[in-house]
Write a protein that holds these residues in place. Structure first.
Motif, mmCIF file in Angstrom:
data_model
loop_
_atom_site.group_PDB
_atom_site.id
_atom_site.type_symbol
_atom_site.label_atom_id
_atom_site.label_comp_id
_atom_site.label_asym_id
_atom_site.label_seq_id
_atom_site.Cartn_x
_atom_site.Cartn_y
_atom_site.Cartn_z
ATOM 1 N N ASN A 1 -35.651 -34.457 47.161
ATOM 2 C CA ASN A 1 -34.507 -34.511 48.079
ATOM 3 C C ASN A 1 -33.737 -33.194 48.038
ATOM 4 O O ASN A 1 -32.551 -33.141 48.401
ATOM 5 C CB ASN A 1 -33.594 -35.710 47.775
ATOM 6 C CG ASN A 1 -32.789 -35.517 46.509
ATOM 7 O OD1 ASN A 1 -33.190 -34.725 45.644
ATOM 8 N ND2 ASN A 1 -31.675 -36.244 46.368
ATOM 9 N N ALA A 2 -34.412 -32.143 47.613
ATOM 10 C CA ALA A 2 -33.764 -30.829 47.522
ATOM 11 C C ALA A 2 -33.338 -30.343 48.900
ATOM 12 O O ALA A 2 -33.979 -30.628 49.912
ATOM 13 C CB ALA A 2 -34.722 -29.820 46.898
ATOM 14 N N THR A 3 -32.234 -29.597 48.910
ATOM 15 C CA THR A 3 -31.752 -28.990 50.148
ATOM 16 C C THR A 3 -31.064 -27.678 49.818
ATOM 17 O O THR A 3 -30.510 -27.524 48.717
ATOM 18 C CB THR A 3 -30.770 -29.913 50.895
ATOM 19 O OG1 THR A 3 -30.271 -29.219 52.056
ATOM 20 C CG2 THR A 3 -29.594 -30.303 50.015
ATOM 21 N N GLY A 4 -31.108 -26.748 50.759
ATOM 22 C CA GLY A 4 -30.380 -25.505 50.587
ATOM 23 C C GLY A 4 -29.009 -25.535 51.229
ATOM 24 O O GLY A 4 -28.273 -24.558 51.183
ATOM 25 N N TYR A 5 -28.651 -26.670 51.837
ATOM 26 C CA TYR A 5 -27.350 -26.766 52.493
ATOM 27 C C TYR A 5 -26.233 -26.560 51.467
ATOM 28 O O TYR A 5 -26.261 -27.162 50.393
ATOM 29 C CB TYR A 5 -27.160 -28.143 53.136
ATOM 30 C CG TYR A 5 -27.975 -28.432 54.378
ATOM 31 C CD1 TYR A 5 -28.659 -27.448 55.065
ATOM 32 C CD2 TYR A 5 -28.029 -29.733 54.878
ATOM 33 C CE1 TYR A 5 -29.386 -27.745 56.210
ATOM 34 C CE2 TYR A 5 -28.752 -30.045 56.025
ATOM 35 C CZ TYR A 5 -29.431 -29.042 56.682
ATOM 36 O OH TYR A 5 -30.145 -29.338 57.815
ATOM 37 N N PRO A 6 -25.247 -25.787 51.818
ATOM 38 C CA PRO A 6 -24.153 -25.538 50.876
ATOM 39 C C PRO A 6 -23.110 -26.668 50.897
ATOM 40 O O PRO A 6 -22.864 -27.287 51.935
ATOM 41 C CB PRO A 6 -23.533 -24.240 51.403
ATOM 42 C CG PRO A 6 -23.831 -24.249 52.870
ATOM 43 C CD PRO A 6 -25.145 -24.962 53.043
#
Lengths: 147, 147
Positions: free
Chosen positions: B13-18
């Protein structure tokens, strides 16, 4: 509207297979979703196999990857490893150039449906079970002679 | 073996969204099927949205087409045209550069699952609802400043 109304997209069972090689795909009804929806990075087909129909002759592409996901019904995936039942939600990938011919066969008494993703064939396609070969965009015998 | 054993493919469920922009995708669990299966002509993700989860922030890509097909459960497709329920077998296409931001939201009480096809983002991605923009592979504010 991004959601596709499949019923409005033309359905075809056309094939370029010569002669009797076309018979197993007469019950393969496909819709080309990419041109219908304005995308072109890859091709997407919605395919219905009537009872007895095959997705294609068993084949592998030298230069194009393929991916399928089952939506409904049941098909048998035939490849060099044997036979594998494909049910809704099941996914399969066919890497280019792997030399492992594959086909989905509907051996059930009901329709099955799947989504196939790929690119237009620009390389040779091999058909291990029959005397047919795709090269330069046309089907020939394995010795290169015309049908 | 072309059929994929999804259970053996890592789920993330990784994301790069800050910051808080990551919250709606915490319940988005995806598997990258292309690298796991040896294909690279296009990307394929198997995505499960837990109840309440979104597929992404609403967005559109300048240079990459996207395609989704629902496998199970129910999601709401939100785009400039409004809201559209997506059920198993439903397909949607998102042409590059069309300026129509889209997102799938799971507003139901059960998981939903879909297949998403696309290519790695190499162009800018626009997020009409929030102060975020993707450019040169990183997320910035709409004025170009860093998070």
């Amino acid at each position: 509207m991004p959601k596709l109304d499949l019923d409005t997209i033309p359905q075809s069972n056309a094939t370029g297979y010569p002669g009797d090689y076309a018979l197993p795909v007469q019950g393969r009804w496909y819709r080309r979703l990419a041109p219908a929806s304005g995308i072109d990075d890859f091709g997407v087909s919605h395919v219905v196999l009537k009872p007895g129909a095959w997705s294609s002759q068993r084949h592998w592409h030298e230069g194009e990857d393929e991916f399928v996901v089952m939506l409904s019904g049941e098909a048998v995936l035939v490849d060099d490893a044997g036979e594998t039942v494909m049910l809704p939600g099941d996914c399969a990938a066919f890497p280019k150039g792997d030399g492992n011919g594959h086909v989905l066969q509907n051996r059930s008494g009901a329709d099955c449906a799947f989504i196939a993703v790929g690119r237009a064939s620009q390389t040779d396609c091999h058909y291990p079970d029959i005397d047919m070969h795709l090269t330069d965009g046309r089907f020939v015998h394995k010795d290169g002679s015309s049908f």
